[in-house]
Scaffold this motif. Structure first.
Motif, short mmCIF file in Angstrom:
data_model
loop_
_atom_site.label_atom_id
_atom_site.label_comp_id
_atom_site.label_asym_id
_atom_site.label_seq_id
_atom_site.Cartn_x
_atom_site.Cartn_y
_atom_site.Cartn_z
N ARG A 174 0.82 -1.21 0.00
CA ARG A 174 0.00 0.00 0.00
C ARG A 174 0.86 1.26 0.00
O ARG A 174 0.52 2.27 -0.63
CB ARG A 174 -0.92 0.01 1.22
CG ARG A 174 -1.97 -1.09 1.23
CD ARG A 174 -2.98 -0.95 0.13
NE ARG A 174 -3.76 0.27 0.26
CZ ARG A 174 -4.65 0.68 -0.62
NH1 ARG A 174 -4.86 -0.03 -1.73
NH2 ARG A 174 -5.33 1.80 -0.44
N GLU A 175 1.99 1.21 0.71
CA GLU A 175 2.88 2.36 0.72
C GLU A 175 3.48 2.60 -0.66
O GLU A 175 3.65 3.75 -1.09
CB GLU A 175 3.99 2.15 1.75
CG GLU A 175 3.51 2.31 3.20
CD GLU A 175 4.58 1.94 4.20
OE1 GLU A 175 5.69 1.57 3.76
OE2 GLU A 175 4.31 2.00 5.41
N GLU A 176 3.80 1.49 -1.35
CA GLU A 176 4.32 1.65 -2.71
C GLU A 176 3.26 2.26 -3.62
O GLU A 176 3.56 3.12 -4.45
CB GLU A 176 4.77 0.29 -3.26
CG GLU A 176 6.06 -0.23 -2.64
CD GLU A 176 7.21 0.73 -2.87
OE1 GLU A 176 7.45 1.14 -4.02
OE2 GLU A 176 7.89 1.09 -1.88
N ILE A 177 2.02 1.81 -3.47
CA ILE A 177 0.93 2.41 -4.25
C ILE A 177 0.78 3.88 -3.89
O ILE A 177 0.61 4.74 -4.77
CB ILE A 177 -0.39 1.65 -3.97
CG1 ILE A 177 -0.30 0.24 -4.57
CG2 ILE A 177 -1.58 2.41 -4.55
CD1 ILE A 177 -1.52 -0.60 -4.30
N ALA A 178 0.85 4.17 -2.56
CA ALA A 178 0.72 5.56 -2.13
C ALA A 178 1.86 6.42 -2.68
O ALA A 178 1.64 7.56 -3.10
CB ALA A 178 0.69 5.63 -0.60
N LYS A 179 3.06 5.84 -2.70
CA LYS A 179 4.19 6.60 -3.23
C LYS A 179 4.01 6.89 -4.71
O LYS A 179 4.30 8.01 -5.17
CB LYS A 179 5.49 5.82 -2.99
CG LYS A 179 5.95 5.82 -1.54
CD LYS A 179 7.22 5.02 -1.37
CE LYS A 179 7.69 5.04 0.09
NZ LYS A 179 8.92 4.26 0.26
N ARG A 180 3.54 5.87 -5.45
CA ARG A 180 3.30 6.11 -6.88
C ARG A 180 2.21 7.14 -7.09
O ARG A 180 2.29 7.99 -7.98
CB ARG A 180 2.95 4.79 -7.57
CG ARG A 180 4.13 3.84 -7.73
CD ARG A 180 3.83 2.76 -8.74
NE ARG A 180 2.77 1.87 -8.29
CZ ARG A 180 2.97 0.77 -7.59
NH1 ARG A 180 4.22 0.42 -7.25
NH2 ARG A 180 1.98 0.01 -7.21
N TYR A 181 1.18 7.05 -6.25
CA TYR A 181 0.09 8.03 -6.35
C TYR A 181 0.60 9.43 -6.02
O TYR A 181 0.31 10.40 -6.72
CB TYR A 181 -1.04 7.66 -5.39
CG TYR A 181 -2.04 8.77 -5.19
CD1 TYR A 181 -2.99 9.08 -6.16
CD2 TYR A 181 -2.02 9.52 -4.02
CE1 TYR A 181 -3.89 10.11 -5.97
CE2 TYR A 181 -2.91 10.55 -3.82
CZ TYR A 181 -3.85 10.84 -4.80
OH TYR A 181 -4.73 11.86 -4.61
#
Length: 735
Positions: free
Chosen positions: A440-447
Motif C-alpha cells: 500500500r505504501e508503494e501504491i501511495a508513493k506512486r500516487y
C-alpha cells in the motif's frame, strides 16, 4: 456494519483489519482441522520442551532386569528355558521386589521342556527316549513356571493387534475391574479407548497362573516416535490394563479402577487414591526422564548368578526386558532413538507414583484458541495504527509472553499448552500485514509521485515518499505563505498573436516560473489563464516558508528579465508581471465534491494575497508583500513600505511593502532614503514638504508610478486636508 467501520477507520486500516482477521480465521481453521504437517511440527515443539525441561527419575522404585548382550553371551540365546525364567522370578522376589513384570510375551510352549522334546523326537525320528533321575516336575518347564507364578507378585505381558490373530489355544487373560463415572448423556468409554481385533496372549497355563496380565502395546505417533501409552484397551466389550497399570495394581494390591468420563471423552483414570490425567482416549503422555539407562539396569545374568546384595530390590518394581539390539524391543522416544520398551513401562510407573504426569488439560484448546485470537487481533490493530518497525518490540514481547507462559505451565503445572498456533498466527499476521502495508505504501508513493510531480519540488516529493504519513490531504488549519502572479495586460498582448503563439508564449513563460516555485519547495496550486497561484508549507511543513516564497519571487523577476529578451525577438514585445505574497492561517486540503476535488487553499488570507498581486499595477511595482512577510524574513532584505491600505472586501488595514535585495538597496540608497523622508513627511501631514520631495523623486527616481501617486495625494490633501483622526490608510474600492 460496513458503513460504521468506514467511519471508524481509514481505507488502508480497513484493508489491514480485513487481512488480519482473515489470517487469524485461517489459522483457527487450521487449528481445528490439524493438518498433518502442522501436527508433526507441534509434536516437535513438545519434544523440544521435553528435551529442555525433563527431570531425572523422581522415584527409585522401577528397575530394569536386562536380558542384555552379557546375559545372552553367558547363558545362551533367547528364548531361554522356562525353568530359567522361573529361577529369575524367584530370585527377584528373594531380593525383595514387590512386583515383577515381564515385557516378554510367552505366547508359545517351551520347546525345550523334556516332555515336549520326547514327543518331538518320537514323532520326527521315531525314537523313544527317556530321562533318568529327572524329577517329574521338571518334565514340563511351562508348568514349572506356572507353579512359580501362582506364588508371587508376577505380571505377564501380552499384546493387542488391529487384526484378528489365529491361535491354537484360548486366551485366558483376565480383564480388569473398571467402574465408570460419567455425567448424564456421556458416551461410552468403549467409543474412545483404543480397540483391538485380536490378542497375542501367554499360553493358557501361564495366563491362568499369573496374578495379573498387562498389555505392552504402544502405538507411535505419525513420525514413529513413542510419546503416549494407553492405560486401558477395549476388547470385546471389556477393559484390559497396560503392563505398567497392571504392575501397580499387583504391587499395591489394589484392583479397582475408576474411569472418569467427560462429554468429550475420557478425563482421567483413578487408581489407589491417585488421579491419572489422560487424553480423551485414555492415553498417558509419557514424562520421559532421560535417554536409555535413566533408570537402574541390572543384568539378568547377575541376578541368576546371585551376585546382588541381599535385599537390594526391597520395595522395588522390576521390569524384565531387553536392551539387546537383536531382540528388537527398541523404540524411538523424544529423548532417545533407541529406547528399550521395558524402560518405557518403568517410566510410566515412575510418573504415576511421583504424580509428575504431563497432560494436555481439557481447557488447553480454549486457551490456545484465545492466544491465537489475541495475538492475531493485537498484531492487526498495532499495525493498523503504527509503522511495522515500531511494533517489532511489542510483537516480540507478545511472543515472549506466549512462550514463557507455555513454559511456566509445563514446568510448574506439568501442562503442555502449545504455543505453536499462537506463534504462527502472530508471525503470519505480522508478515502478511507488513507486506500489505509495504504494498500500500508503494501504491501511495506512486500516487503521490503522480499527483505532485508537476507541482511540488523534488525535495518535497522525496520527503513525502520517505514518510507518507507526514502527508495530510484532509482539510486542516495551517499557516501558509501564498503567492499570486499575473501577466500585466495579457489580454491586449494576446490580441497581437495567433492562438498557437499565445499557447507557446504561456508555455515559455509558465514553465520556468513554476520550476522556480518547485525549486524553492513551493507547491503549485493552479494556473488561472496567465496567472499562477502557489503556496508554501503544505502539504509538508517547510521551514522558513515565508523567506523561500520571497526568494522564489525575486528569482522569478530575474528570470523574467532574461525571458523578455527572447520574447522581444520572438513576439515583438516584453511582458510585465506582478507578484503578491502574504502569509497567514488558511484551510488547506482536498476541496470540492466527492467525485471531483483539488488540493488547494481557502480563507481570507488567500483573498488578501490575491489583492496584493492586484495592487502591484496600482503602485507600479513588480512585487508587493504584506507586513507578515516582512516580520518573518528579518533583516536579510530591504523592505520599502508602500502604503497602509484597506483592500476591497476587508476592513482591517494592511501595511504593504515592496522588496529589494540588500545589494539593490545599497545601489539605490540615496533614492530610497529620500523616499523614506518624503513618506514620513506625508504621514506627518506636511503635504507641502512631502510634495516637494516626491516631485524630486519623480524627476530623479526609477519608479514614476509610485511617486506620481503620492504627488497626486499631496495635492489633494493640500486642497482638502484630512480630519484630525486621519490614520494614513488608503481604501481601495476595486480589486
Amino acid at each position: 456494519m460496513l458503513e460504521r467501520l468506514r467511519r471508524l477507520f481509514k481505507k488502508d486500516q480497513l484493508i489491514l483489519l480485513g487481512a488480519g482477521v482473515s489470517v487469524t480465521v485461517i489459522m483457527i481453521a487450521l487449528y481445528v482441522s490439524q493438518p498433518k504437517f502442522l501436527h508433526l511440527l507441534n509434536l516437535k515443539i513438545y519434544d523440544d520442551y521435553l528435551r529442555q525441561y525433563h527431570q531425572p527419575a523422581a522415584t527409585r522404585v522401577p528397575v530394569i532386569i536386562d536380558l542384555d548382550e552379557k546375559s545372552l553371551s553367558e547363558l545362551g540365546q533367547w528364548p531361554w528355558p522356562r525353568y530359567r525364567v522361573a529361577l529369575l522370578l524367584k530370585y527377584l522376589t528373594a531380593y525383595g521386589a514387590v512386583a515383577v513384570a515381564s515385557d516378554i510375551i510367552f505366547s508359545e510352549p517351551d520347546r525345550t521342556s523334556p516332555a515336549i522334546m520326547k514327543e518331538d523326537v518320537k514323532r520326527e525320528l521315531r525314537i523313544d527316549i527317556g530321562f533318568t533321575g529327572l524329577p517329574g516336575d521338571l518334565m514340563d518347564y511351562d508348568r514349572l513356571l506356572a507353579y512359580n507364578l501362582k506364588g508371587g507378585p508376577y505380571i505377564l505381558g501380552f499384546d493387542f493387534s488391529r487384526e484378528s490373530v489365529p491361535s491354537d489355544h484360548d486366551c485366558r487373560v483376565r480383564p480388569a475391574k473398571v467402574s465408570v463415572l460419567s455425567p448424564p448423556g456421556a458416551p461410552s468409554p468403549h467409543d474412545f479407548l483404543p480397540r483391538a481385533k485380536g490378542m497375542i496372549c501367554p499360553i493358557p497355563v501361564l495366563a491362568e497362573a499369573a496374578p495379573e496380565c498387562g498389555f505392552i502395546t504402544i502405538t507411535p505417533d505419525l513420525d514413529s516416535v513413542y510419546r503416549r501409552v494407553p492405560l486401558l484397551y477395549s476388547f470385546e466389550g471389556r477393559y484390559y490394563p497396560s503392563l505398567a497399570l497392571a504392575t501397580l495394581m499387583q504391587a499395591t494390591e489394589k484392583k479397582d479402577i475408576v474411569l472418569k468420563m467427560s462429554p468429550v471423552g475420557i478425563e482421567s483414570i483413578r487408581f489407589n487414591d491417585m488421579v491419572i490425567p489422560t487424553d480423551s482416549r485414555g492415553q498417558l503422555l509419557i514424562n520421559y526422564r532421560g535417554p536409555m539407562r535413566t533408570f537402574e539396569y541390572i543384568s539378568a545374568s547377575d541376578v541368576l548368578a546371585r551376585k546382588l546384595p541381599p535385599g537390594s530390590l526391597r520395595g522395588r518394581i522390576a521390569f524384565i526386558g531387553t536392551s539387546a539390539s537383536g531382540l528388537k524391543d527398541i523404540r524411538a522416544t523424544p529423548l532417545d532413538p533407541g529406547f528399550p520398551g521395558a524402560e518405557a513401562h518403568a517410566t510410566v510407573v515412575d510418573n504415576i507414583l511421583s504424580g509428575q504426569i504431563l497432560s494436555v488439560p481439557d481447557w488447553a484448546p480454549g486457551l490456545e484458541f484465545l492466544a491465537m485470537l489475541a495475538g492475531g487481533l493485537a498484531t492487526t490493530f498495532l499495525l493498523m495504527w503504527a509503522r511495522a518497525s515500531w511494533i517489532i518490540l511489542p510483537v516480540f514481547c507478545m511472543g515472549g509472553v506466549m512462550w514463557y507462559g507455555s513454559v511456566f505451565f509445563y514446568r510448574e503445572q506439568e501442562f503442555f499448552i502449545s504455543p505453536m498456533y499462537s506463534y504462527l498466527t502472530l508471525g503470519l499476521t505480522f508478515i502478511t500485514l507488513t507486506l500489505i502495508k509495504f504494498w500500500r505504501e508503494e501504491i501511495a508513493k506512486r500516487y503521490i509521485h503522480g499527483a505532485f510531480a508537476h507541482y511540488l519540488a523534488p525535495s518535497v516529493i522525496s520527503q513525502i515518499m520517505d514518510n507518507p504519513e507526514a502527508l495530510t490531504l484532509e482539510g486542516q488549519e495551517k499557516e501558509i505563505t501564498i503567492q499570486f502572479s499575473d501577466v500585466r495586460n495579457f489580454t491586449s498582448l494576446s490580441e497581437k498573436l495567433s492562438p498557437a503563439q499565445v499557447t507557446n508564449l504561456l508555455h515559455d513563460y509558465l514553465t520556468p516560473m513554476t520550476r522556480i516555485i518547485t525549486e524553492h519547495e513551493g507547491t503549485l496550486d493552479k494556473f488561472i489563464g496567465d496567472s499562477v497561484m502557489a503556496f508554501w508549507n503544505a502539504p509538508l511543513d517547510i521551514e522558513n516558508h515565508q523567506e523561500k516564497s520571497l526568494r522564489a519571487a525575486l528569482a522569478q523577476q530575474r528570470r523574467l528579465g532574461e525571458l523578455n529578451e527572447t520574447f522581444l525577438d520572438k513576439y515583438g514585445f516584453a511582458i510585465a508581471v506582478g507578484i503578491g505574497i502574504h502569509s497567514g492561517p488558511v484551510r488547506v486540503g482536498n476541496m470540492g465534491s466527492d467525485d471531483l476535488f483539488d488540493y488547494t487553499l481557502i480563507g481570507d488570507n488567500v483573498n488578501l494575497a490575491s489583492r496584493l498581486e492586484g495592487l502591484t499595477k496600482f503602485y507600479g511595482q513588480t512585487l508587493v508583500v504584506s507586513q507578515a512577510i516582512k516580520d518573518a524574513c528579518g533583516d536579510g532584505y530591504y523592505f520599502r513600505i508602500l502604503d497602509n491600505v484597506r483592500v476591497k472586501g476587508k476592513e482591517a488595514p494592511v501595511t504593504i511593502h515592496t522588496v529589494y535585495t540588500l545589494q539593490e538597496a545599497q545601489a539605490r540608497k540615496a533614492e530610497l532614503d529620500l523616499y523614506e523622508k518624503a513618506r514620513q513627511a506625508y504621514v506627518d501631514r506636511n503635504f507641502d514638504g512631502a510634495g516637494t520631495l516626491f516631485r524630486e523623486l519623480r524627476e530623479t527616481g526609477a519608479e514614476p508610478v509610485l511617486y506620481d501617486l503620492y504627488l497626486e495625494r499631496c495635492e489633494h490633501m493640500k486642497d482638502a486636508p484630512p480630519d484630525c483622526d486621519w490614520d494614513c490608510v488608503f481604501t481601495h474600492k476595486t480589486k
